[in-house]
Design a protein around this motif. Sequence first.
Motif, PDB file in Angstrom:
ATOM      1  N   ALA A 189     -23.214  15.910  -8.088  1.00 32.88           N
ATOM      2  CA  ALA A 189     -23.689  16.184  -9.445  1.00 32.88           C
ATOM      3  C   ALA A 189     -24.880  15.304  -9.785  1.00 32.88           C
ATOM      4  CB  ALA A 189     -22.554  15.960 -10.446  1.00 32.88           C
ATOM      5  N   LEU A 190     -24.826  14.053  -9.303  1.00 40.47           N
ATOM      6  CA  LEU A 190     -25.941  13.136  -9.545  1.00 40.47           C
ATOM      7  C   LEU A 190     -27.225  13.641  -8.874  1.00 40.47           C
ATOM      8  CD1 LEU A 190     -26.722  10.422 -10.812  1.00 40.47           C
ATOM      9  CD2 LEU A 190     -26.138   9.317  -8.636  1.00 40.47           C
ATOM     10  N   VAL A 191     -27.077  14.175  -7.658  1.00 40.29           N
ATOM     11  CA  VAL A 191     -28.230  14.748  -6.948  1.00 40.29           C
ATOM     12  C   VAL A 191     -28.838  15.894  -7.753  1.00 40.29           C
ATOM     13  CG1 VAL A 191     -28.887  16.140  -4.940  1.00 40.29           C
ATOM     14  CG2 VAL A 191     -27.576  14.044  -4.632  1.00 40.29           C
TER      15      VAL A 191
ATOM     16  N   TYR B  90     -37.997  15.290  -2.925  1.00 44.07           N
ATOM     17  CA  TYR B  90     -37.068  16.399  -2.720  1.00 44.07           C
ATOM     18  C   TYR B  90     -36.499  16.399  -1.298  1.00 44.07           C
ATOM     19  CZ  TYR B  90     -36.295  19.430  -6.690  1.00 44.07           C
ATOM     20  OH  TYR B  90     -35.818  19.949  -7.863  1.00 44.07           O
ATOM     21  N   ILE B  91     -37.348  16.069  -0.303  1.00 42.10           N
ATOM     22  CA  ILE B  91     -36.839  15.992   1.071  1.00 42.10           C
ATOM     23  C   ILE B  91     -35.822  14.855   1.185  1.00 42.10           C
ATOM     24  CG2 ILE B  91     -37.465  15.515   3.463  1.00 42.10           C
ATOM     25  CD1 ILE B  91     -40.120  16.904   2.963  1.00 42.10           C
ATOM     26  N   ALA B  92     -36.137  13.715   0.539  1.00 43.53           N
ATOM     27  CA  ALA B  92     -35.196  12.586   0.546  1.00 43.53           C
ATOM     28  C   ALA B  92     -33.903  12.961  -0.173  1.00 43.53           C
ATOM     29  CB  ALA B  92     -35.842  11.374  -0.122  1.00 43.53           C
ATOM     30  N   GLN B  93     -34.039  13.722  -1.271  1.00 45.77           N
ATOM     31  CA  GLN B  93     -32.850  14.177  -1.993  1.00 45.77           C
ATOM     32  C   GLN B  93     -31.996  15.084  -1.110  1.00 45.77           C
ATOM     33  OE1 GLN B  93     -33.499  17.167  -4.892  1.00 45.77           O
ATOM     34  NE2 GLN B  93     -31.863  16.490  -6.259  1.00 45.77           N
ATOM     35  N   GLY B  94     -32.667  15.960  -0.330  1.00 46.85           N
ATOM     36  CA  GLY B  94     -31.927  16.819   0.592  1.00 46.85           C
ATOM     37  C   GLY B  94     -31.210  16.013   1.657  1.00 46.85           C
TER      38      GLY B  94
ATOM     39  N   HIS C 157     -35.804  11.830   7.869  1.00 46.74           N
ATOM     40  CA  HIS C 157     -34.914  12.043   9.010  1.00 46.74           C
ATOM     41  C   HIS C 157     -34.419  10.707   9.564  1.00 46.74           C
ATOM     42  CE1 HIS C 157     -33.281  14.776  12.004  1.00 46.74           C
ATOM     43  NE2 HIS C 157     -33.647  13.923  12.966  1.00 46.74           N
ATOM     44  N   ILE C 158     -35.307   9.749   9.673  1.00 51.84           N
ATOM     45  CA  ILE C 158     -34.913   8.422  10.177  1.00 51.84           C
ATOM     46  C   ILE C 158     -33.920   7.766   9.229  1.00 51.84           C
ATOM     47  CG2 ILE C 158     -35.770   6.094  10.643  1.00 51.84           C
ATOM     48  CD1 ILE C 158     -38.363   7.420  11.670  1.00 51.84           C
ATOM     49  N   MET C 159     -34.183   7.896   7.910  1.00 52.02           N
ATOM     50  CA  MET C 159     -33.267   7.313   6.921  1.00 52.02           C
ATOM     51  C   MET C 159     -31.886   7.971   7.007  1.00 52.02           C
ATOM     52  SD  MET C 159     -35.831   7.014   3.642  1.00 52.02           S
ATOM     53  CE  MET C 159     -34.471   6.627   2.543  1.00 52.02           C
ATOM     54  N   LEU C 160     -31.871   9.305   7.179  1.00 56.66           N
ATOM     55  CA  LEU C 160     -30.595  10.012   7.252  1.00 56.66           C
ATOM     56  C   LEU C 160     -29.806   9.597   8.490  1.00 56.66           C
ATOM     57  CD1 LEU C 160     -28.591  12.187   6.348  1.00 56.66           C
ATOM     58  CD2 LEU C 160     -30.020  13.881   7.522  1.00 56.66           C
ATOM     59  N   LEU C 161     -30.477   9.611   9.642  1.00 55.25           N
ATOM     60  CA  LEU C 161     -29.778   9.234  10.873  1.00 55.25           C
ATOM     61  C   LEU C 161     -29.346   7.770  10.840  1.00 55.25           C
ATOM     62  CD1 LEU C 161     -31.884  11.099  13.590  1.00 55.25           C
ATOM     63  CD2 LEU C 161     -29.708  11.772  12.579  1.00 55.25           C
ATOM     64  N   GLY C 162     -30.205   6.920  10.257  1.00 52.32           N
ATOM     65  CA  GLY C 162     -29.834   5.501  10.147  1.00 52.32           C
ATOM     66  C   GLY C 162     -28.596   5.308   9.291  1.00 52.32           C
ATOM     67  N   GLY C 163     -28.533   6.042   8.166  1.00 47.65           N
ATOM     68  CA  GLY C 163     -27.358   5.945   7.300  1.00 47.65           C
ATOM     69  C   GLY C 163     -26.104   6.444   7.994  1.00 47.65           C
TER      70      GLY C 163
END
Length: 467
Positions: free
Chosen positions: A54-56, A87-91, A134-140
């Motif tokens: 919901a926050l997103v 928006y990409i970061a939000q996705g 992509h790097i942030m997502l995989l890192g997380g």
Amino acid sequence: MKQINVFDTHHQLLLSHRLKLSSITLLACYPLFLIADISLYRSLDNPNYVIPLALVHLIGMLMSACYLLFFKSVHSRFLSVSYIGLYIAQGAFSSFNSFQQEGNMYAYLIILLACASLLPIQPVIYALLAGIAHIMLLGGLFYFHPGAVSLIMLINFTGGLVVSVVINLSFYHYLRKDYSSQVQLEEEKRNFKSLFFANPQPVVLICLDSENIILYNKQAGHFFGINPQTVSSFSLNSFFPDKKEQEALLGKLKNEVKIENYITHNLVHHANWMMLNFELLSYNKKDALLISVTDVTSFKRIEKELQEHASRDVLTGVFNRRAGIQFIEDLLQQGKDPFCLCFVDVNNLKRVNDEHGHNEGDQLIQLIASTITLTLTEDEYLFRHGGDEFIILLPQTVRQQAEEFLVKLHEKLTRLNDSKIKVYPIAASFGIHDYAPGSTLTVTEMIEIADQEMYKSKQQLKEAQFQ
């Protein structure tokens, strides 16, 4: 360099326009997303998934609203890139949240593919934004769920990123190529118009679909009498009212594309003749016919004078033998009406030449010719067959009418003799051949028959004078 800068401006305007439409669409959809979030919150036992979701959606709605509010006042390039990056970061964050609950990252891939295909982002910028997310997502994922990410999953998600980059690159290059084509088309259109209006000859451009005039230059306006008030009344029919001629011309143009030196009468001003050049071309993505016009009225006048001169006898001014034979052949070709040939032979020409000189003999020939000419109507012809022989052609005439004509002519010659205009008698002998439709005689045979009848008439006259 100038074209690149112009393209960048065009590209940025297009990107801003599509981002605006996307933001309006998202703002309309976010209330539905929030309703779905509330339903999920009630049905799921894990609020740690629903609350971030919901926050997103709330943050996305806020970003879309801010973009619509500031996109005209803030530097558009910076705002657009920042907006897309967020928006990409939000996705990526939404997919990270989904991975914890359901083990998938579809939201991230959907946003990547949507941005790559719908938004004309420069490939380098898109690859940079998508790569960072992509790097942030995989890192997380590796940090918070180190054992949950398999090699196959890593390859699939990274492959999705690569596919989106390729799609973005393809669309961007297509957009650039399409823009270059449009610029070239506009340049060609400007050059065409420049040459069109600078042409010293009358030129018109007609749309083949509507058959109306699209363009006309100043010379065409003067030549045809076209102006802004009357241009709508002109069409292809103004040049070719005969539909068969028009269809034949267009059919020939489809095969040859261009037709040159087509001579026709100016149907707008009937005193003029014109030579037309036609060319099929595309104008504003429509089939059009370019017509250039040359006024050949003076040439046609000279041509007519030359033809007239070539068909006239120098001494008498009447038609010569070649022209006369052609007249008879034309009537034979039609073959539907009767006509008469009157063979004329000037009497006593040799005696006049011997006693008074050849100049006087020529005057006698001229006098006979002018007397016959004054007896003719507009549809009747006289031509000199040779020497002292003439042939009178009487169309749509039967023998009795021809005999009546010769009686009138004989009366005129009698009046000339009574006036004592010459010291010698002015006389001629005549022979008639009457043509009836269906006859198989040739022109030569008909003239020979009329000549023989004339000879009989002359012999009868000599015998009468002797007695």
